[in-house]
Structures are given as structure tokens and as C-alpha cells.
Design a protein around this motif. Sequence first.
Motif, short mmCIF file in Angstrom:
data_model
loop_
_atom_site.label_atom_id
_atom_site.label_comp_id
_atom_site.label_asym_id
_atom_site.label_seq_id
_atom_site.Cartn_x
_atom_site.Cartn_y
_atom_site.Cartn_z
N PHE A 1 30.64 -11.72 44.70
CA PHE A 1 31.43 -11.79 43.47
C PHE A 1 31.51 -13.22 42.94
N ARG B 1 30.00 -4.77 52.46
CA ARG B 1 30.94 -5.02 51.38
C ARG B 1 30.15 -5.29 50.09
N TYR C 1 30.23 -5.15 45.51
CA TYR C 1 31.13 -5.46 44.40
C TYR C 1 30.64 -4.85 43.10
N GLN D 1 39.16 -4.14 47.91
CA GLN D 1 39.71 -5.25 47.15
C GLN D 1 39.63 -4.95 45.64
N CYS E 1 36.71 -6.78 39.28
CA CYS E 1 35.62 -6.52 40.22
C CYS E 1 36.21 -5.71 41.36
N ALA F 1 35.79 -4.07 45.02
CA ALA F 1 35.01 -4.27 46.25
C ALA F 1 35.15 -3.05 47.16
N PHE G 1 25.81 -2.22 42.41
CA PHE G 1 26.73 -3.18 43.02
C PHE G 1 26.03 -4.51 43.24
#
Length: 225
Positions: free
Chosen positions: A75, A8, A10, A176, A92, A94, A71
Motif C-alpha cells: 500500500f 496480505r 491490498y 485492515q 485501501c 487489506a 490487489f
Amino acid sequence: MTNASTIRVYHFCNQEFGLQNLEKARLKVATVMDLNDPFEMMCYSSSEEGMRKAISYFKSRVAELYGMLCFSKTFVSPVQWGHYGDRHKGLCLAFDVSAEDLHTVEYRKGRMQFDPEGFIKKSKDERFNIMLRQLRIKHSEWSYEKEVRQIFLLSKAEKIDELYFKPFSEIGKLRQVILGCNSSVSREQLKRSLGDRYGEVECFKVRTAFKNYKIVRNLDDSLWK
């Protein structure tokens, strides 16, 4: 939820470009010369003028061929929201990205010595890996970013005028959309930008933490209209 093969990550952006990114399902590709650190690809130290010119030329040539998407692994940094999220008014995004597609930035306190004779003796693959490493070395003062990068040939990106873009489908899975604590984006605006993906992507707003200097999810959804 991520799995062993994905990470993951961001991507911070301001409100205008963040909503455009969502509408068009793409991210703008960064080129080496456009990055905010002038020491990009300048991780080697040399007292010789000729070598410095060679390194600068090499940087310019690589900049013509390669681009990247940048990235963070987190966050929660207020500094990143301040710098890249338009003073906490931005967004932001994700993504879950294949671990194989990511290069972790290496943070160093000092610059390295370049050995031209040793470089010439190396195989083509070894020289390529040295070049690739240059694209992911930064000074340790940038370490708060916890940066990872997708690095690829610009010829593999979509060019519009003088800019390059990568569609979400070639980046990873958008999971996200996180709104900064000073964001004025409404739920309805976000819904319009996401379109059919609105129900598939988790959306929330953040706030300043109560007990430390971190940005955290605001669990009171009633505060975001």
C-alpha cells in the motif's frame, strides 16, 4: 498476522465505494473489458490479420466467462493511491487471502509470439493454462502495481443488474482499513460502515514519508478524528 498459506493483499477504492464495500461486505468484480489496460489478454504479437481477429475474438469470449479481483502486494505506492485511491482521498482494504487463490501478474517488456499449430496439439489442461496465463500478463510499465489477482468464473459471483460482486467471506479475511492521507472519512463514519466488525479490523490513516517517496502509516493517531 499472515501465515505461510495466506498473503496480505491490498485493494484500493474511492471513498464512496470504499464505504459501500465495507457496509455490504463485498467487492465489485472486474471484467476483462472494464480493465484500464487495453492490452489485457493481448500479450501475443501477430502480423497476420486473421490471427489478430482470432485473438480479439478469444479475448471477448473469455471476458464473457471470467472475472477477477485485483490487489497489490503493498500500500506504499503514491502512484496507486493517486490512480485507484481517488488522489489519496480514498480507502485501501487489506485482506489475508489464501495463496492458492492468487495469481501473480507477470510483467513483460515485449509481446510473445503465438504458435497456433502448437496450441492445437496441446492437451485441454495445457490450453487452459495458456489462457489463464494471458489473464495475468501485463506490460512492464505496470510493474509498480505489484499486482496479484483472484480469477474465477463470473457464474461464481453475485450478479446485480449488470455488475458482479464477491462477498468478503469468499475473498479472504478483512484485516485492515487504511485511509488515504487526504481522506476526510472520520472514525465515526468508518465505525458505522464496519458495524460489528469495527473492533476486529485494524484501522489507520497514512501520510507521506519524511525521507522517501512512499506512503506510510501515520503513528500519530491524534491527527485522525
